[in-house]
Design a protein around this motif. Sequence first.
Motif, PDB file in Angstrom:
ATOM      1  N   ARG A  81       0.807  -1.215   0.000  1.00 20.50           N
ATOM      2  CA  ARG A  81       0.000   0.000   0.000  1.00 20.50           C
ATOM      3  C   ARG A  81       0.845   1.273   0.000  1.00 20.50           C
ATOM      4  O   ARG A  81       0.395   2.328  -0.427  1.00 20.50           O
TER       5      ARG A  81
ATOM      6  N   ASP B 144      -9.542   5.758  -6.964  1.00 21.76           N
ATOM      7  CA  ASP B 144      -9.229   5.828  -5.532  1.00 21.76           C
ATOM      8  C   ASP B 144     -10.254   5.069  -4.690  1.00 21.76           C
ATOM      9  O   ASP B 144      -9.874   4.220  -3.889  1.00 21.76           O
TER      10      ASP B 144
ATOM     11  N   ARG C  40     -12.732   2.808   2.479  1.00 26.89           N
ATOM     12  CA  ARG C  40     -12.924   2.094   3.737  1.00 26.89           C
ATOM     13  C   ARG C  40     -14.401   1.746   3.880  1.00 26.89           C
ATOM     14  O   ARG C  40     -15.252   2.296   3.189  1.00 26.89           O
TER      15      ARG C  40
ATOM     16  N   HIS D 230      -9.070  -2.469   1.594  1.00 27.89           N
ATOM     17  CA  HIS D 230      -9.649  -2.547   2.935  1.00 27.89           C
ATOM     18  C   HIS D 230     -10.721  -3.638   3.044  1.00 27.89           C
ATOM     19  O   HIS D 230     -10.963  -4.160   4.131  1.00 27.89           O
TER      20      HIS D 230
ATOM     21  N   TYR E 283       1.215   3.142  -3.160  1.00 23.95           N
ATOM     22  CA  TYR E 283      -0.004   3.865  -3.526  1.00 23.95           C
ATOM     23  C   TYR E 283      -0.132   5.147  -2.699  1.00 23.95           C
ATOM     24  O   TYR E 283      -0.431   6.225  -3.221  1.00 23.95           O
ATOM     25  N   GLU E 284       0.115   5.026  -1.422  1.00 19.74           N
ATOM     26  CA  GLU E 284      -0.079   6.159  -0.517  1.00 19.74           C
ATOM     27  C   GLU E 284       0.860   7.321  -0.858  1.00 19.74           C
ATOM     28  O   GLU E 284       0.537   8.470  -0.612  1.00 19.74           O
TER      29      GLU E 284
ATOM     30  N   GLU F 279      -7.792   4.529   9.394  1.00 19.18           N
ATOM     31  CA  GLU F 279      -7.571   4.022   8.043  1.00 19.18           C
ATOM     32  C   GLU F 279      -7.448   2.496   8.055  1.00 19.18           C
ATOM     33  O   GLU F 279      -8.103   1.811   7.294  1.00 19.18           O
ATOM     34  N   GLU F 280      -6.603   2.015   8.930  1.00 18.00           N
ATOM     35  CA  GLU F 280      -6.336   0.567   8.964  1.00 18.00           C
ATOM     36  C   GLU F 280      -6.980  -0.007  10.218  1.00 18.00           C
ATOM     37  O   GLU F 280      -6.309  -0.455  11.142  1.00 18.00           O
TER      38      GLU F 280
ATOM     39  N   ASP G 186      -9.066   2.050  -2.532  1.00 13.58           N
ATOM     40  CA  ASP G 186      -8.716   2.445  -1.162  1.00 13.58           C
ATOM     41  C   ASP G 186      -9.907   2.792  -0.260  1.00 13.58           C
ATOM     42  O   ASP G 186      -9.711   3.290   0.840  1.00 13.58           O
TER      43      ASP G 186
ATOM     44  N   ASP H  31       1.062   3.782   6.239  1.00 10.60           N
ATOM     45  CA  ASP H  31       0.412   4.789   5.401  1.00 10.60           C
ATOM     46  C   ASP H  31       0.898   6.181   5.780  1.00 10.60           C
ATOM     47  O   ASP H  31       1.141   7.032   4.929  1.00 10.60           O
TER      48      ASP H  31
ATOM     49  N   GLU I  44      -0.930   9.324  -3.719  1.00 10.31           N
ATOM     50  CA  GLU I  44      -2.386   9.309  -3.642  1.00 10.31           C
ATOM     51  C   GLU I  44      -3.062  10.472  -4.385  1.00 10.31           C
ATOM     52  O   GLU I  44      -4.113  10.269  -4.986  1.00 10.31           O
TER      53      GLU I  44
END
Lengths: 454, 292
Positions: free
Chosen positions: B99, B116, B122, B135, B102-103, B198-199, B120, B208, B106
């Motif tokens: 990830r 997006d 959530r 996610h 990607y981050e 986020e996670e 990505d 991230d 972004e």
Amino acid sequence: MKGFKRQKGQEKPQYAESHNEQGDLVKKDATLVKDDPSGKSKSVSRRDLLKLAGVGGLGLLLGGGGVGAVLSAGQRLESMMTDADTKDVISFYGKHQAGIVTPAQDFIYFAAFDLTTSDKEQVRSLFKAWTEASTTMTSGVLLGNDNENLNLPPSDTGEAAGLSPSRTTITFGVGPSFFDGRYGLAGLKPAGFRELPRFQGDALEEQWCGGDIGVQVCANDLQVAFHALRNLARIARGTAVLRWTQEGFQRTAQADPAGSTPRNLLGFKDGTGNPDTSKADEMNRLVWTQTSDGPAWMGDGSYMAVRRVRMRVEVWDRSTLGDQEDTFGRHRSSGAPLGKVKEFDKLDLAAKNPEGKPVTPPTSHVALAHGNGSINILRRSYSYSSGLDKQTGQLDAGLLFISYQRDLFKQFVHIQEKLARNDKLNEYIVHKGSAVFACFPGVSQGGYIGDTLF
Amino acid sequence: MKLRYAVPAGVLVSSILFAGCGQTGTATQQPAATTKDAGATTQTTTPAASAPNFDQAVAAYRTYAIEQCDTFVKKTEEFTNAVKAGELDKAKALYAPARMYYERIEPIAEALGDLDPNIDARDGDVDAADWRGFHRIEKTLWEENTTKGMDEFSDRLLSDAKLLRAKVETVNIDASLMVTGAVELLNEVSTSKVTGEEERYSHTDLYDFAANVEGAQKIYDILKTDLNQKDAALEKQIGERFTALQQELAPFKDGEGYVSYTKLKPEEVKKLSQNLDALAEPLSQMGKLLGV
């Protein structure tokens, strides 16, 4: 500080302008310069901008733009500034800091900051930047040069645009931790300046205590006060962080045009016994630190005590009026001492009732706070209401107690020790927060807050 | 990526005042070349020839974005292969590092429409029926401790990643996008990474966090020389605050990666957040590069 530069040395505000190739008027720099603290400034205030938009803007929209149109609109501004606008300004400059003997405004936004830098020069720069911002904001002028540039975040956060200065005062002080050696200033710490001792019954919570710097923002409008604090915090980013904040209120002038003594959230008048701030010698005796008190940099300053006092309003509301009045030692409706009729009738602690008992209980709040009358402080408190206590569902409301005094320990601590031990009021209140700050003397033009210390 | 500007009251007022006076209104939607022209006309004292040229900077950033994208596709494929092979532990180990590529870029992905959210989003960001991407798989790996049922999501994630790689060549990068993108990256950290939202299943937020900061720092590095010419003090301050934030992050490094977000104490989160704000504030002034 970036985003915050203003042009110095301009005699009067100017719209710097030029024409582009098409001959259109291009506004290059809409800086509304304001360096005149006299209150007779020719600068364009947040409110004037709105007026100008209303009066002169139409012509510009209709294509009548051009240097002449803007200048004449600018000149019109001066005549549009009303007495109300200038009366709404309390100068940031003076022998003493504003916001201490200034009659209490309707709202407060209090903040304690912690410094994150170890570099004294950065602290000095912060204080200079804060001074510049404070003079601007208390005059009701938009901060900075970049309020028109689409490529940048505006230098003023904007929520006070169009609002009057609202008698804003911003008062700065430093806590004992400021002198802990990080900046080589330990030797300049006033003798005996330290956090307050733990008083009996204190239930202090760290989240409401201490701070390297204390800032008291007061204004007759909460949004204007918030704006000032928010911008100070923004300017401080990278140098200092907010440690805790508390907003507070009193009755407004609209609700009480007569300006009588405000009531606290227990319904009682609070501040009846305050000293007369119009008497300079009394203020010198009670509030202003004298040069002879030492250290020299604190001359004409004052020491601020801040206590966040939670009131158990639910319990209070179940007490009889008789109990409530005995607790304060005053009548609720008039504010008069018990047994008397008018608010300012003389307190007579020796008076006895027919049974031979004191009319005013010796453990009442007023009896203990008054003592023999020889020791006094200048109280400048506000009520607060901060939602619910999550644990109990009760209101988290009370008093943001603030007092100013020449000597913290001889005055505030002396009184508070007596109160903490015996005050009947302790059944209904609990002290949750505590902080003390040495408030600098006032700033003169060209100077900055704390310049006597640095 | 929010390229449009929220116009605060103060600006609005003066927009009314000076509407029709030339400067306002158009700069944001225009590509770099036009922005330069606008800069030249508003500053009549500045000869047009000295208007900053961002062609090199844009080219450098495009190269970076493509590199990151290339590796992103590769690492995502390793991750999705592990998921599809039922290798739970391996998949978990590959998730956060993949990830990061990607981050770092972004803002570019966000400029490319639906990519997006597809990659990505959530839980709750999109309609439940449309929820897919990293996610979605994260939830199953960590909450249910299985890779079962994730084959289709894995295939779609990989194809979305490949689509991103294809589209990145076409994205219209200009100096304005870089400048706002750098702040946007830090705002991302400020709103969801530093809070651990986020996670929420894997608690790998610090990966991230670090990647967003690295992506912002890359933009700063590319624009540094230009910025220094424009405002040396600002350039220095941004540099110092990047260093300060990296130092703040360093104790949380764990081998090649970062410790679980759950290990952070509340005061450590607060301090990271405050350092981030301290950096983002001067970084948001990089717009000064754009001929103002």
